[in-house]
Design an enzyme around this catalytic site. Structure first.
Site, PDB file in Angstrom:
ATOM      1  N   HIS A   1      12.238  31.918  30.642  1.00  0.00           N
ATOM      2  CA  HIS A   1      13.259  30.988  31.242  1.00  0.00           C
ATOM      3  C   HIS A   1      14.366  31.406  32.576  1.00  0.00           C
ATOM      4  O   HIS A   1      14.232  31.698  33.098  1.00  0.00           O
ATOM      5  CB  HIS A   1      13.877  30.854  30.148  1.00  0.00           C
ATOM      6  CG  HIS A   1      12.616  29.789  29.259  1.00  0.00           C
ATOM      7  ND1 HIS A   1      11.376  27.650  29.346  1.00  0.00           N
ATOM      8  CD2 HIS A   1      12.198  29.639  27.644  1.00  0.00           C
ATOM      9  CE1 HIS A   1      11.670  28.291  28.944  1.00  0.00           C
ATOM     10  NE2 HIS A   1      11.410  28.751  27.631  1.00  0.00           N
TER      11      HIS A   1
HETATM   12  O1  RIB Z   1      15.860  26.491  27.048  1.00  0.00           O
HETATM   13  C1  RIB Z   1      15.459  28.009  27.354  1.00  0.00           C
HETATM   14  C2  RIB Z   1      16.838  28.238  27.687  1.00  0.00           C
HETATM   15  O2  RIB Z   1      17.689  28.002  26.124  1.00  0.00           O
HETATM   16  C3  RIB Z   1      16.720  29.740  27.920  1.00  0.00           C
HETATM   17  O3  RIB Z   1      18.161  30.315  28.700  1.00  0.00           O
HETATM   18  C4  RIB Z   1      17.060  29.978  26.637  1.00  0.00           C
HETATM   19  O4  RIB Z   1      17.539  31.714  26.611  1.00  0.00           O
HETATM   20  C5  RIB Z   1      17.514  29.258  25.536  1.00  0.00           C
HETATM   21  O5  RIB Z   1      19.236  29.664  25.908  1.00  0.00           O
END
Ligand code: RIB
Ligand code: CA
Length: 310
Positions: free
Chosen positions: A241
């Site tokens: 992500h």
């Molecule tokens: O949903 C994904 C996000 O939430 C990313 O930033 C992961 O590190 C968590 O913080």
């Protein structure tokens, strides 16, 4: 010309990889500061993990400023089930030698934007938006001075904490509502995009084969993160992500985007933290740049090339 950047994060393995990608990209990124926020793990661990990664990368001069230890209104919820008790499980890095910077992260965000010319500082927010929201409320004049704020969070489709909500926006929905209501120049990196960038054994092997200590550590902590995601039903492998958000700043040509309107739901048993996305007709207000597509193979080639630099 490298852009001046403040990276606000909650490390977490994917945050750590995004930080390393920024550190390996001096042509595009001049990292002014790392700010930390409670999210994946409590603030103290997130702040220690950020410093561990900076020291692993040989960059102890980059200041780490701790920020908010809890969301604006709702109690803190963390994600050790995914990231491990330390938030960086999978690798055993020594405790950080350097102390945290004394200035609170919220003030660091305000000061960095205020002391540089308008349009020269960008923010990349890859955790809950608590620090960013408080900075915008503390000093609204920084909002129009921002070059851009890239936000990893939200979803057009299904969330990853509830069917409605993505983790960063679910943890602190009120902060997300403040940021998306601020008029800031937001580039939003939703789950619908980041879920197209997955780890797999071949990609993990390529990272490990780079052979330098940073890449080996990445392979270790990403293998842990991948195993936890798969154990929780993510059969396609863990999604990267946060590195997607950083990659926008390095190679925007890897992405496609649309103008969108985004509202954040702060209430509701089922919809807390929901990003309500619409695509207005041409000419109607659409304040957010929403990233909709990514060249996943191109992203990985960029990631490998930059990790090879350590
Ligand atoms: O949903 C994904 C996000 O939430 C990313 O930033 C992961 O590190 C968590 O913080
Ligand atoms: Ca994160």
């Amino acid at each position: 010309m490298a852009r001046k950047l403040v990276l606000d994060c909650d490390p977490g393995q994917d945050d750590a990889l995004a930080l390393l990608l920024a550190l390996a990209s001096p042509e595009e990124i001049a990292l002014a500061a790392v700010t930390t926020v409670a999210g994946n793990v409590p603030l103290e661990l997130a702040s220690a993990n950020a410093r561990k990664i900076l020291e692993l990368a040989g960059r102890p001069e980059v200041p780490v400023h701790a920020g908010c230890a809890r969301p604006v209104l709702v109690p803190l919820s963390t994600a050790e089930a995914i990231h491990g008790d330390s938030g960086l499980d999978g690798v055993d890095l020594p405790p950080p030698r350097l102390p945290l910077a004394s200035e609170h992260a919220v003030r660091t965000i305000v000061r960095t934007i205020a002391e540089h010319p308008p349009g020269t500082v960008s923010l990349c927010a890859i955790g809950p938006l608590t620090n960013v929201a408080l900075a915008f409320l503390l000093e609204p004049a920084i909002v129009p001075r921002l070059a851009e704020i890239v936000v990893m969070g939200g979803a057009i489709g299904l969330g990853n904490v509830t069917p409605a909500a993505e983790f960063n926006f679910w943890v602190d929905p009120h902060a997300a509502a403040v940021v998306f209501g601020s008029g800031a120049p937001i580039t939003m990196v939703p789950l619908d995009l980041t879920r197209r960038v997955r780890l797999n054994p071949e990609r993990l092997a390529r990272i490990r084969a780079l052979g330098n200590p940073v890449a080996r550590a990445c392979a270790d902590f990403l293998a842990f993160y991948d195993a936890r995601c798969r154990a929780r039903g993510d059969g396609e492998g863990a999604a990267l992500h946060d590195p997607c958000a950083l990659a926008w700043l390095l190679r925007p040509g890897l992405f496609r985007a649309r103008r969108a309107r985004v509202a954040i739901e702060t209430e509701g048993r089922f919809c807390r933290g929901r990003s309500v996305v619409s695509f207005p007709a041409d000419g109607d207000p659409a304040e957010v740049r929403l990233l909709t597509e990514i060249d996943a193979e191109g992203f990985f080639e960029l990631l490998i090339a930059r990790l090879a630099r350590f």
